[in-house]
Design a protein around this motif. Sequence first.
Motif, PDB file in Angstrom:
ATOM      1  N   SER A 165      16.600   6.352  27.945  1.00  0.00           N
ATOM      2  CA  SER A 165      17.049   6.684  26.583  1.00  0.00           C
ATOM      3  C   SER A 165      18.424   6.332  26.365  1.00  0.00           C
ATOM      4  O   SER A 165      19.444   6.702  27.199  1.00  0.00           O
ATOM      5  CB  SER A 165      16.989   8.119  26.171  1.00  0.00           C
ATOM      6  OG  SER A 165      17.244   8.232  24.977  1.00  0.00           O
ATOM      7  N   ASN A 166      18.670   5.695  25.289  1.00  0.00           N
ATOM      8  CA  ASN A 166      20.179   5.384  24.860  1.00  0.00           C
ATOM      9  C   ASN A 166      20.662   6.583  24.083  1.00  0.00           C
ATOM     10  O   ASN A 166      21.801   6.480  23.631  1.00  0.00           O
ATOM     11  CB  ASN A 166      20.191   4.124  24.364  1.00  0.00           C
ATOM     12  CG  ASN A 166      19.736   2.867  24.959  1.00  0.00           C
ATOM     13  OD1 ASN A 166      19.602   2.935  26.032  1.00  0.00           O
ATOM     14  ND2 ASN A 166      19.045   1.940  24.242  1.00  0.00           N
ATOM     15  N   ASN A 167      19.955   7.416  23.692  1.00  0.00           N
ATOM     16  CA  ASN A 167      20.367   8.363  22.532  1.00  0.00           C
ATOM     17  C   ASN A 167      20.439   9.638  23.448  1.00  0.00           C
ATOM     18  O   ASN A 167      19.716  10.443  24.124  1.00  0.00           O
ATOM     19  CB  ASN A 167      19.148   8.709  21.640  1.00  0.00           C
ATOM     20  CG  ASN A 167      19.882   9.773  20.293  1.00  0.00           C
ATOM     21  OD1 ASN A 167      20.655  10.451  20.763  1.00  0.00           O
ATOM     22  ND2 ASN A 167      19.074   9.412  19.314  1.00  0.00           N
ATOM     23  N   THR A 168      21.692  10.429  23.524  1.00  0.00           N
ATOM     24  CA  THR A 168      21.859  11.693  24.110  1.00  0.00           C
ATOM     25  C   THR A 168      21.160  12.958  23.793  1.00  0.00           C
ATOM     26  O   THR A 168      20.770  13.660  24.403  1.00  0.00           O
ATOM     27  CB  THR A 168      23.491  12.090  23.951  1.00  0.00           C
ATOM     28  OG1 THR A 168      23.839  12.013  22.716  1.00  0.00           O
ATOM     29  CG2 THR A 168      24.340  10.810  24.627  1.00  0.00           C
ATOM     30  N   ALA A 169      20.491  12.618  22.682  1.00  0.00           N
ATOM     31  CA  ALA A 169      19.744  13.737  21.985  1.00  0.00           C
ATOM     32  C   ALA A 169      18.409  13.710  22.746  1.00  0.00           C
ATOM     33  O   ALA A 169      17.892  14.989  22.799  1.00  0.00           O
ATOM     34  CB  ALA A 169      19.538  13.645  20.565  1.00  0.00           C
ATOM     35  N   TYR A 170      17.970  12.617  23.328  1.00  0.00           N
ATOM     36  CA  TYR A 170      16.825  12.670  24.264  1.00  0.00           C
ATOM     37  C   TYR A 170      17.018  12.730  25.705  1.00  0.00           C
ATOM     38  O   TYR A 170      15.887  12.706  26.374  1.00  0.00           O
ATOM     39  CB  TYR A 170      16.052  11.468  23.717  1.00  0.00           C
ATOM     40  CG  TYR A 170      15.433  11.449  22.203  1.00  0.00           C
ATOM     41  CD1 TYR A 170      14.268  11.964  21.982  1.00  0.00           C
ATOM     42  CD2 TYR A 170      16.215  11.179  21.515  1.00  0.00           C
ATOM     43  CE1 TYR A 170      13.596  11.950  21.043  1.00  0.00           C
ATOM     44  CE2 TYR A 170      15.747  11.307  19.890  1.00  0.00           C
ATOM     45  CZ  TYR A 170      14.575  11.651  19.720  1.00  0.00           C
ATOM     46  OH  TYR A 170      13.968  11.784  18.744  1.00  0.00           O
ATOM     47  N   GLN A 171      18.204  12.830  26.083  1.00  0.00           N
ATOM     48  CA  GLN A 171      18.407  13.216  27.560  1.00  0.00           C
ATOM     49  C   GLN A 171      17.854  14.528  28.124  1.00  0.00           C
ATOM     50  O   GLN A 171      17.065  14.380  29.213  1.00  0.00           O
ATOM     51  CB  GLN A 171      19.946  13.226  28.061  1.00  0.00           C
ATOM     52  CG  GLN A 171      20.413  11.969  27.734  1.00  0.00           C
ATOM     53  CD  GLN A 171      19.999  10.916  28.588  1.00  0.00           C
ATOM     54  OE1 GLN A 171      19.701  11.011  29.867  1.00  0.00           O
ATOM     55  NE2 GLN A 171      19.801   9.472  27.981  1.00  0.00           N
ATOM     56  N   GLU A 181      13.216   5.825  20.900  1.00  0.00           N
ATOM     57  CA  GLU A 181      14.188   6.707  21.579  1.00  0.00           C
ATOM     58  C   GLU A 181      14.269   6.959  23.038  1.00  0.00           C
ATOM     59  O   GLU A 181      15.257   6.818  23.545  1.00  0.00           O
ATOM     60  CB  GLU A 181      14.334   8.147  20.708  1.00  0.00           C
ATOM     61  CG  GLU A 181      14.447   7.981  19.457  1.00  0.00           C
ATOM     62  CD  GLU A 181      15.846   7.294  18.972  1.00  0.00           C
ATOM     63  OE1 GLU A 181      16.660   7.244  19.573  1.00  0.00           O
ATOM     64  OE2 GLU A 181      16.108   7.312  17.309  1.00  0.00           O
ATOM     65  N   ARG A 192      11.179   1.502  15.733  1.00  0.00           N
ATOM     66  CA  ARG A 192      12.356   2.270  15.416  1.00  0.00           C
ATOM     67  C   ARG A 192      12.117   3.160  14.064  1.00  0.00           C
ATOM     68  O   ARG A 192      12.805   4.048  13.781  1.00  0.00           O
ATOM     69  CB  ARG A 192      13.417   1.518  15.306  1.00  0.00           C
ATOM     70  CG  ARG A 192      13.814   0.723  16.799  1.00  0.00           C
ATOM     71  CD  ARG A 192      13.783   1.726  17.641  1.00  0.00           C
ATOM     72  NE  ARG A 192      14.980   2.669  17.686  1.00  0.00           N
ATOM     73  CZ  ARG A 192      16.173   2.391  18.143  1.00  0.00           C
ATOM     74  NH1 ARG A 192      16.656   1.348  18.652  1.00  0.00           N
ATOM     75  NH2 ARG A 192      16.987   3.541  18.031  1.00  0.00           N
ATOM     76  N   SER A 252      15.144   9.524  13.824  1.00  0.00           N
ATOM     77  CA  SER A 252      16.235   9.967  13.385  1.00  0.00           C
ATOM     78  C   SER A 252      17.209   8.959  13.085  1.00  0.00           C
ATOM     79  O   SER A 252      18.716   9.338  12.930  1.00  0.00           O
ATOM     80  CB  SER A 252      16.942  11.270  14.289  1.00  0.00           C
ATOM     81  OG  SER A 252      17.223  10.867  15.503  1.00  0.00           O
ATOM     82  N   HIS A 253      16.760   7.748  13.569  1.00  0.00           N
ATOM     83  CA  HIS A 253      17.890   6.628  13.400  1.00  0.00           C
ATOM     84  C   HIS A 253      18.390   6.449  12.195  1.00  0.00           C
ATOM     85  O   HIS A 253      17.770   6.422  10.914  1.00  0.00           O
ATOM     86  CB  HIS A 253      16.864   5.270  13.635  1.00  0.00           C
ATOM     87  CG  HIS A 253      17.766   4.148  14.253  1.00  0.00           C
ATOM     88  ND1 HIS A 253      18.487   3.339  13.348  1.00  0.00           N
ATOM     89  CD2 HIS A 253      17.997   3.578  15.453  1.00  0.00           C
ATOM     90  CE1 HIS A 253      19.091   2.415  14.166  1.00  0.00           C
ATOM     91  NE2 HIS A 253      18.608   2.665  15.523  1.00  0.00           N
ATOM     92  N   GLU A 271      17.615  -2.325  22.224  1.00  0.00           N
ATOM     93  CA  GLU A 271      18.854  -3.288  21.969  1.00  0.00           C
ATOM     94  C   GLU A 271      18.372  -4.598  22.260  1.00  0.00           C
ATOM     95  O   GLU A 271      18.894  -5.484  21.773  1.00  0.00           O
ATOM     96  CB  GLU A 271      19.940  -2.626  22.762  1.00  0.00           C
ATOM     97  CG  GLU A 271      20.599  -1.372  22.292  1.00  0.00           C
ATOM     98  CD  GLU A 271      20.953  -1.303  20.879  1.00  0.00           C
ATOM     99  OE1 GLU A 271      21.437  -2.255  20.479  1.00  0.00           O
ATOM    100  OE2 GLU A 271      20.731  -0.194  20.140  1.00  0.00           O
TER     101      GLU A 271
END
Length: 780
Positions: A183-189, A262, A629, A635-636, A275
């Motif tokens: 994941s590139n989104n820290t919220a999904y780590q 995500e 997306r 939440s993008h 990306e």
Amino acid sequence: MMTEIRKLEAVRSIGLPPGLFADVAPKVLAAWRTRAAVEAPSHMRTHPRELTVLLLAALVCEREREITDTLVELLIATVHRIKARADSKVTKELINAFKRVTGKENILFQVADAALGHPDDPVRAVIFPAVTGGEQTLKDLVYEFKTKGPAYRTTVQTTLRASYTNHYRRGLIALLDTLEFKSNNTAYQPVIEALELVKRYAKAGNTTYYPRGGRVPEHRGTAGAWEDLVFKRDKRGRRRVVRMVYEIVTFQALREALRCKEIWVVGAGSFRDPEEDLPADFAARRVTNYAELRKPLDPAVFIAELKAEMRAELEALDTALPTLDWVEIKDRKSGAIKLTKIEAAEEPRNLRKIKNEVGRRWGSVPLIDMLKEAVLRTGCLNAVTSVAGTSSLAPEVLAERLMLAIFGYGTNTGIRAVAAGGHAHSEDDIRYVRRRYLTPQVAADIAIAIANATFTARDTALWGEATTTVASDSTHVRAYDQNIFTEWHSRYGGRGILIYWHIERGSMVVHSQTLRASASEVHAMIEGAVRHGTTMKVEGNYVDSHGQTEIGFGVTRLLGFDLLPRIKQINKVKLYRVETGESDRFPRLTPAMTRPIRWELIEQNYDQMIKYATAIKQRTASTEAILRRFTESASHPVYQAMLEVGRAQKTIFVARYLRLRELQREIQEGLNVVEASNGANSVILYGKGGDIATNRREELEMTVLCLRILQAALVYINTLMLQDVLADPEWVKLLKPADRRGLTPLFRQHVQPYGEVRLDVAKRLPLGGQEQTGRAPASQ
């Protein structure tokens, strides 16, 4: 699922280095893969070693992506299926036992009165007789209380847990060992970390809790409705994490994150790093990209244009509303907008005579003859060459075998049945040509060539000027179970796949594609409108209610064509205000108005929205992959901005739709063309009862594309037949305005799709004034 996992493991065991074809154009790589797929091993060995390795590596690389995508889709579908089946099972049990008890207040009064009147007597002697229905009514009342709210949710969760543990867990855990999630989104780590924890303790036996002292990541799935089941107190009162429940909620969180990308999967195609879906040179070609989309560089100019258009349409509707007898806007519980149905149009009275004359002149025409005539007249097979690059077949022999292969796939009867017909070609001959020449891209090119030839052949005096609008909708086709593409569709009530069609007003198919039953139709609509490949210029797209969303309105606005839907439950639709402080500007529309558009969101994310629109236009990835997306679970920030553009565009459309009766009729007529096309498809695709049997993606696509070719050939030949009949002044006099409106080349009374396949190229249909004997029409 386990079969696909074994395929992926076999592909990976070859050991291709990652990024091997990173600098190769997708079309080139696809061509190499296709060539490797059609060549027999004996032919492959005759090539230089370097070429052989190149082709096989391309094949393996592409298959790895496809299998990975298939496994991700199976994961998403399986997690959904666990929850859906648990819901269905529990709901069915409760409905069978549930009895709604009415008059609860009266029952309470009766019980209280009886209890106070005889406080020392037994309950069975006092309370039960006081209630209508006695003891059973009180049992039903207690059961109703227990089957509502948290009790129902707990029952579903318990059933889901049992289903997961006893059956589905094996496959899902195997997927964790096979796929790599990032994941590139820290919220999904935390979800990524939770997956690692699940994998680490996957073989821990019957352990109920995760060990104390270890870190157990809390994520989106562990909160809310599942929290009470995930976290329990052990015998010593310590807060522990229940392992099986934690696995369930982690897979549910993973599913939601995968759907909006995500979380992405290493080695996938559609589910790769988002990306990579965007154009890498967007910044360098920024001015050119904006020009291609015909959008201003300054977001303020874009917003000003949108505001002006919104105000103009809302003003026009507000002014015209008192004179419109088909629409009413006022406060009501069922919704502010009330729109009456369109009155029935005048019935065409002479089209039956014209169609009967077509049947009289040409008789019962075999469908294979229509395909043959379309091929010979359009030359659509002239550009077909062997995928392997070499060919020793005579052009006329190749054409005949291609036509037989197309007919076998398009009718779903299969090559073996077609090979038994009246011609000189064996089953092996036809299969050889299908494998080496008839790829999905070739089939699509053939259909496009027939469509373009039809546009050229049309008589504008009869059919009018070329249209710039298409109608699109899906058709549900049944498919055999145990097929990785087969899904249950709640709307159609059966297992199968969807075929999504784009059809212009003259009944010609300009694009087709296969969809999973659970897929959104919005991306399919955009894909066909942007990449149909014909000479037609699409400026508008009619869709049913399932083909439009606010995101759809936003994307089509950026891409430069109009989304024209038939909106379901229009009484519930809201019109957005342009600015704050304008609550009294459109007084007649106030009951249907809601909040203003958040223009600041659009301004902040304008460049990124153009970047996504450019990616769709330039096909740096599939439309479906890009629009993943933009789902409700995302939440993008670009998603939120695109929603605001869509809400503004939808307001413009709805205001215009309510005001213009002719626009309502135009959309309805356009969608009727699709319904008529679906009826023709059911006659053409008659083999195996219309069920898709194959479990291979390319074979599935080939069936759909060949069905499209057969329908295009039918429309092309019918167009020429109608023009021949109506070239006679006596016949053209019969055409009244209602007849011209209803005139269509999509009719099949004179078509013979069944029977033995007899292919005789020397036998031609007399068209264009060749050997025809006309007959004057009967008086009206």
